[in-house]
Design a protein around this motif. Sequence first.
Motif, PDB file in Angstrom:
ATOM      1  N   THR A 117      52.163  44.842  44.954  1.00 52.97           N
ATOM      2  CA  THR A 117      52.097  43.801  45.963  1.00 52.97           C
ATOM      3  C   THR A 117      51.253  44.334  47.120  1.00 52.97           C
ATOM      4  O   THR A 117      50.789  45.461  47.098  1.00 52.97           O
ATOM      5  CB  THR A 117      53.510  43.358  46.423  1.00 52.97           C
ATOM      6  OG1 THR A 117      53.376  42.150  47.188  1.00 52.97           O
ATOM      7  CG2 THR A 117      54.222  44.429  47.221  1.00 52.97           C
ATOM      8  N   TRP A 120      44.684  43.047  49.394  1.00 57.35           N
ATOM      9  CA  TRP A 120      44.410  41.714  48.904  1.00 57.35           C
ATOM     10  C   TRP A 120      44.372  41.711  47.382  1.00 57.35           C
ATOM     11  O   TRP A 120      43.949  42.680  46.785  1.00 57.35           O
ATOM     12  CB  TRP A 120      43.078  41.214  49.444  1.00 57.35           C
ATOM     13  CG  TRP A 120      43.088  41.043  50.933  1.00 57.35           C
ATOM     14  CD1 TRP A 120      42.701  41.957  51.855  1.00 57.35           C
ATOM     15  CD2 TRP A 120      43.507  39.888  51.655  1.00 57.35           C
ATOM     16  NE1 TRP A 120      42.847  41.436  53.112  1.00 57.35           N
ATOM     17  CE2 TRP A 120      43.341  40.165  53.006  1.00 57.35           C
ATOM     18  CE3 TRP A 120      44.013  38.646  51.284  1.00 57.35           C
ATOM     19  CZ2 TRP A 120      43.652  39.235  54.005  1.00 57.35           C
ATOM     20  CZ3 TRP A 120      44.316  37.738  52.267  1.00 57.35           C
ATOM     21  CH2 TRP A 120      44.131  38.040  53.611  1.00 57.35           C
ATOM     22  N   PHE A 121      44.749  40.557  46.809  1.00 57.93           N
ATOM     23  CA  PHE A 121      44.752  40.390  45.357  1.00 57.93           C
ATOM     24  C   PHE A 121      43.910  39.181  44.990  1.00 57.93           C
ATOM     25  O   PHE A 121      44.048  38.113  45.584  1.00 57.93           O
ATOM     26  CB  PHE A 121      46.187  40.202  44.852  1.00 57.93           C
ATOM     27  CG  PHE A 121      46.265  39.766  43.415  1.00 57.93           C
ATOM     28  CD1 PHE A 121      45.764  40.585  42.415  1.00 57.93           C
ATOM     29  CD2 PHE A 121      46.824  38.560  43.069  1.00 57.93           C
ATOM     30  CE1 PHE A 121      45.821  40.193  41.092  1.00 57.93           C
ATOM     31  CE2 PHE A 121      46.889  38.158  41.746  1.00 57.93           C
ATOM     32  CZ  PHE A 121      46.384  38.979  40.761  1.00 57.93           C
ATOM     33  N   ARG A 125      40.360  38.750  39.321  1.00 60.02           N
ATOM     34  CA  ARG A 125      39.997  40.158  39.179  1.00 60.02           C
ATOM     35  C   ARG A 125      38.583  40.474  39.660  1.00 60.02           C
ATOM     36  O   ARG A 125      37.958  41.427  39.197  1.00 60.02           O
ATOM     37  CB  ARG A 125      40.209  40.634  37.752  1.00 60.02           C
ATOM     38  CG  ARG A 125      41.650  40.480  37.299  1.00 60.02           C
ATOM     39  CD  ARG A 125      41.862  41.049  35.936  1.00 60.02           C
ATOM     40  NE  ARG A 125      41.580  42.463  35.863  1.00 60.02           N
ATOM     41  CZ  ARG A 125      42.456  43.421  36.080  1.00 60.02           C
ATOM     42  NH1 ARG A 125      43.672  43.133  36.400  1.00 60.02           N
ATOM     43  NH2 ARG A 125      42.109  44.696  35.962  1.00 60.02           N
ATOM     44  N   GLY A 128      39.405  43.000  45.498  1.00 61.19           N
ATOM     45  CA  GLY A 128      40.705  43.113  46.146  1.00 61.19           C
ATOM     46  C   GLY A 128      41.276  44.502  45.987  1.00 61.19           C
ATOM     47  O   GLY A 128      41.105  45.156  44.955  1.00 61.19           O
ATOM     48  N   VAL A 130      44.465  45.372  45.856  1.00 59.56           N
ATOM     49  CA  VAL A 130      45.523  45.382  44.842  1.00 59.56           C
ATOM     50  C   VAL A 130      44.886  45.475  43.452  1.00 59.56           C
ATOM     51  O   VAL A 130      45.361  46.209  42.589  1.00 59.56           O
ATOM     52  CB  VAL A 130      46.437  44.144  44.975  1.00 59.56           C
ATOM     53  CG1 VAL A 130      47.421  44.051  43.815  1.00 59.56           C
ATOM     54  CG2 VAL A 130      47.175  44.168  46.313  1.00 59.56           C
ATOM     55  N   ASN A 131      43.793  44.757  43.254  1.00 60.74           N
ATOM     56  CA  ASN A 131      43.083  44.812  41.980  1.00 60.74           C
ATOM     57  C   ASN A 131      42.578  46.224  41.665  1.00 60.74           C
ATOM     58  O   ASN A 131      42.631  46.660  40.513  1.00 60.74           O
ATOM     59  CB  ASN A 131      41.882  43.863  41.974  1.00 60.74           C
ATOM     60  CG  ASN A 131      42.291  42.430  42.155  1.00 60.74           C
ATOM     61  OD1 ASN A 131      42.497  42.003  43.283  1.00 60.74           O
ATOM     62  ND2 ASN A 131      42.412  41.696  41.074  1.00 60.74           N
ATOM     63  N   ILE A 146      51.746  42.079  38.786  1.00 63.85           N
ATOM     64  CA  ILE A 146      51.444  41.738  40.172  1.00 63.85           C
ATOM     65  C   ILE A 146      52.552  40.799  40.646  1.00 63.85           C
ATOM     66  O   ILE A 146      52.786  39.752  40.046  1.00 63.85           O
ATOM     67  CB  ILE A 146      50.077  41.024  40.314  1.00 63.85           C
ATOM     68  CG1 ILE A 146      48.951  41.795  39.612  1.00 63.85           C
ATOM     69  CG2 ILE A 146      49.773  40.737  41.776  1.00 63.85           C
ATOM     70  CD1 ILE A 146      48.592  43.100  40.221  1.00 63.85           C
ATOM     71  N   ALA A 150      52.112  39.310  46.471  1.00 64.49           N
ATOM     72  CA  ALA A 150      50.771  39.847  46.741  1.00 64.49           C
ATOM     73  C   ALA A 150      49.930  38.758  47.403  1.00 64.49           C
ATOM     74  O   ALA A 150      49.918  37.606  46.960  1.00 64.49           O
ATOM     75  CB  ALA A 150      50.113  40.331  45.451  1.00 64.49           C
ATOM     76  N   GLY A 152      46.770  36.767  48.205  1.00 65.20           N
ATOM     77  CA  GLY A 152      45.587  36.518  47.403  1.00 65.20           C
ATOM     78  C   GLY A 152      44.344  36.169  48.170  1.00 65.20           C
ATOM     79  O   GLY A 152      44.388  35.479  49.184  1.00 65.20           O
TER      80      GLY A 152
END
Length: 170
Positions: A117, A120-121, A125, A128, A130-131, A146, A150, A152
């Motif tokens: 979490t 940024w996500f 994909r 980000g 988180v990615n 995820i 999280a 986005g």
Amino acid sequence: MRSLLIVVHPGSACGSADFNLGPAEAGRARGLLAEDLDDWTGPIAVIDGELSAELRQRSYRDLGTALEGALERAAEGGHRFLRMRGDNEEEFDQAAAAEAIVAGLQLAGGGWRVELTGAWFDPERRDGCVNSVAQVLEGAGVPYLIRDSAIGLLDAAASADAEELPVPSA
């Protein structure tokens, strides 16, 4: 299977989220993230970026308190916990921090699932922070998911698009 929560760049859920999502949507997103952290009772790792200092500001204190609470519960419960810097703007970024977490906690050895979490996500994909962490986990063969909390990037793009729409005349 044991679960580890990794929180990526929680400080980006503060002023950066206000700027990118608008104060109301950012507040909602922070609230969801804080609730998620309040409910977490297991092992946790936090990857801080340059904006993590904002977690101590009055406006964002609820999120900062939730994060500290999750770390304290992990410590009190005898769970693994760690907090490290891994900033997108520095050589040791969030991907390098994720590699250190995978190695240090021996996540690739099996028996672990990681829940991600933070900010940024991008569900597509493309980009980000988180990615970036998810890609490291994937490359190491560590199962992950995820969490809905999280924040986005597509939400940010939708908010920006909404602001650009013309206002209908009466």
